[in-house]
Enzyme design. Sequence first.
Site, short mmCIF file in Angstrom:
data_model
loop_
_atom_site.label_atom_id
_atom_site.label_comp_id
_atom_site.label_asym_id
_atom_site.label_seq_id
_atom_site.Cartn_x
_atom_site.Cartn_y
_atom_site.Cartn_z
N ASP A 100 -9.06 -0.95 16.19
CA ASP A 100 -8.42 0.16 16.89
C ASP A 100 -7.32 0.71 15.99
OD1 ASP A 100 -7.66 1.65 19.36
OD2 ASP A 100 -8.72 -0.01 20.33
N ASP A 207 -7.24 5.82 18.30
CA ASP A 207 -6.50 5.98 19.55
C ASP A 207 -5.81 7.34 19.61
OD1 ASP A 207 -5.32 4.51 21.92
OD2 ASP A 207 -3.45 5.03 20.91
N GLU A 265 -10.63 8.87 20.29
CA GLU A 265 -10.28 9.06 21.70
C GLU A 265 -9.44 10.34 21.72
OE1 GLU A 265 -7.73 6.86 25.15
OE2 GLU A 265 -6.89 7.43 23.24
N HIS A 339 -11.29 -0.54 28.23
CA HIS A 339 -10.11 -1.25 28.70
C HIS A 339 -9.18 -0.36 29.54
CE1 HIS A 339 -9.01 1.02 25.25
NE2 HIS A 339 -7.74 0.86 25.54
N ASP A 340 -9.45 0.93 29.60
CA ASP A 340 -8.62 1.86 30.40
C ASP A 340 -9.31 2.28 31.68
OD1 ASP A 340 -6.62 1.95 28.46
OD2 ASP A 340 -7.49 3.69 27.45
C1 NOJ Z 1 -5.12 4.98 24.72
C2 NOJ Z 1 -5.44 3.54 24.87
O1 NOJ Z 1 -6.79 3.40 25.16
C3 NOJ Z 1 -4.55 3.01 25.96
O2 NOJ Z 1 -4.91 1.72 26.36
C4 NOJ Z 1 -3.12 3.08 25.50
O3 NOJ Z 1 -2.28 2.76 26.56
C5 NOJ Z 1 -2.77 4.48 25.01
N1 NOJ Z 1 -3.78 5.10 24.23
C6 NOJ Z 1 -1.52 4.45 24.17
O4 NOJ Z 1 -1.81 3.93 22.91
#
Ligand code: NOJ
Length: 568
Positions: A100, A207, A265, A339-340
């Site tokens: 990541d 990210d 992302e 994970h989100d």
């Molecule tokens: C996206 C990530 O997927 C998330 O888990 C994180 O809290 C934020 N970016 C900040 O890095």
Amino acid sequence: MTKDYIWWKDATVYQIWPASYKDSNGDGVGDIPGIISTLDYVKSLGTDVIWLSPMYDSPQDDMGYDISNYEKVYPKYGTLEDMDKLIEGTHKRGMKLILDLVINHTSTEHDWFKQSRSSKTDPKRDWYIWKPARYDAEGNRHPPNNWVSHFSGSAWAYDETTDEYYLHLFAESQPDLNWENEETRKAIYKSALSFWFEKGIDGFRIDTAGMYSKVQSFPDAPIVFPDSEWQPCQKYFQNGPRIHEFHKEMFASVTSKYDTMTVGEVGHSPREDSLKYVSAKEKEMNMMFLFDAVEVGSNPSDRFIYDGYKLTDFKNAVQNQSSFIEGTDAWSTVFYENHDQPRSITRFGNDSTKYRVKSGKLLALLQSTLSGTLYIYQGQEIGMTNLPRSWSIDEYLDINTINYYKEFKAKYGDNKEKMDKLMDNITLLARDHARSPVQWDDSENAGFSTGKPWMRVNDNYKEINVASQVTDPNSLFSFWKQSLKIRKEYKDLLIYGSFKILDKENQKIFTYVKEAAGQRAYIVLNFTSESLKFENLDGGKLELVHSNVNVEDESTLSPYEGRFYLIK
Ligand code: NOJ
């Protein structure tokens, strides 16, 4: 449709979120040796690439997305030597490893920030985004503008040392780096990218890849939530003025030197804006995550404002993701968990005892027949579900959920109806659902750890676990395994083919055709708990390839039944 097979296009990626994956030393936290011990399992599922979420040194305020040193490993996860072993173990099995890349911000504990905050004249002062306070007529101090942080409250934090504010689009301990500064960018490339490429990793999930370039006048954002002091400010940092220049520079100076895969992302953007990042000719990144499906029903500025969705909304989201690569030189992704996000069976299937496995198989059939690189999140392959509604807010540990809950409670704590509704939405949508320990077997702590897990294990681990599924030919795990194999066998159609929905208005059944070079596939999915009549909407002769049931009566689709036919 392109026919240049490339490993990262064909790949199925398995995401590992280290804290909750597998603990090897009984301290209650997952670790890298734990991951190494399961590589054969990951391989046996039929995945090709592992995406490892942040394992860098970090105070863990945002579970590693707050990095204090890019070149060190968080001690509870292991050491640099463990990472070498993981890279080697992955490659030995013919798989790849991507990490990541979190470079929009660091932790306040990073040396760069410690120096930056030390004085206004420090050489690293300009590596972060510092602004003076605003004062009102009464002389009260306020942040430089009204931007809201992704984790609630103002996006600015006051620092007494120099009497200025720094920008943090996420937590207060995640200061945004100043990408306008060339020296900073070079340091990022060297420490966060080159260091790991030289160790042999195969790429990055990038990210918050659309956020590095901020509108430099930092204006107030328009008022969208009148009862809040802080307002959504995407338009001032998402796809900002210099973002493509930065990505092109990063690609040209570092990434292009290696045989890599990159997946961004990027957040929500119109198709034209998104394409600029991933169009092959732009030379920025290979693909990006499109959030249409996972966010269906939620307000894009606030995930906990949720109104529900219809199957037709979901179909539109799948359509957007699928058509993203049609007529373009870009590439796309398929994912319903990470994970989100909450667990997909709870969100899009049916997590009751009766239909959990069957609806999980239906979703596997959907995902394994959609074009783009496919991503599976740890535990998804065995059908892990959301945490139960009976759990109190105290079991939730994610900064996103906690901050939101606190702020909401301060406003509406006396309103039982509103608080209950929020808890319903948290039970459906919180990031914590993806973060409970992986359920390996039915022993204590689900075989995740011999110590006390850092986060409570889901109550259903005795029914849902890896050990009971790997040897059962009818398990969800076995169905995923079979589906991934079939995906590769029919890759022209399933990974690269075009996509067309046949029943756009139907709120119960989802039927689509995939097509590639003279071959056609017909996929029909019953998204309800009712038995429904099956109609061949194409008219061609259908030959069954794969299904989540033994199809005996072709004319009826049983609850959550799905079928993949070839059209002859
Ligand atoms: C996206 C990530 O997927 C998330 O888990 C994180 O809290 C934020 N970016 C900040 O890095």
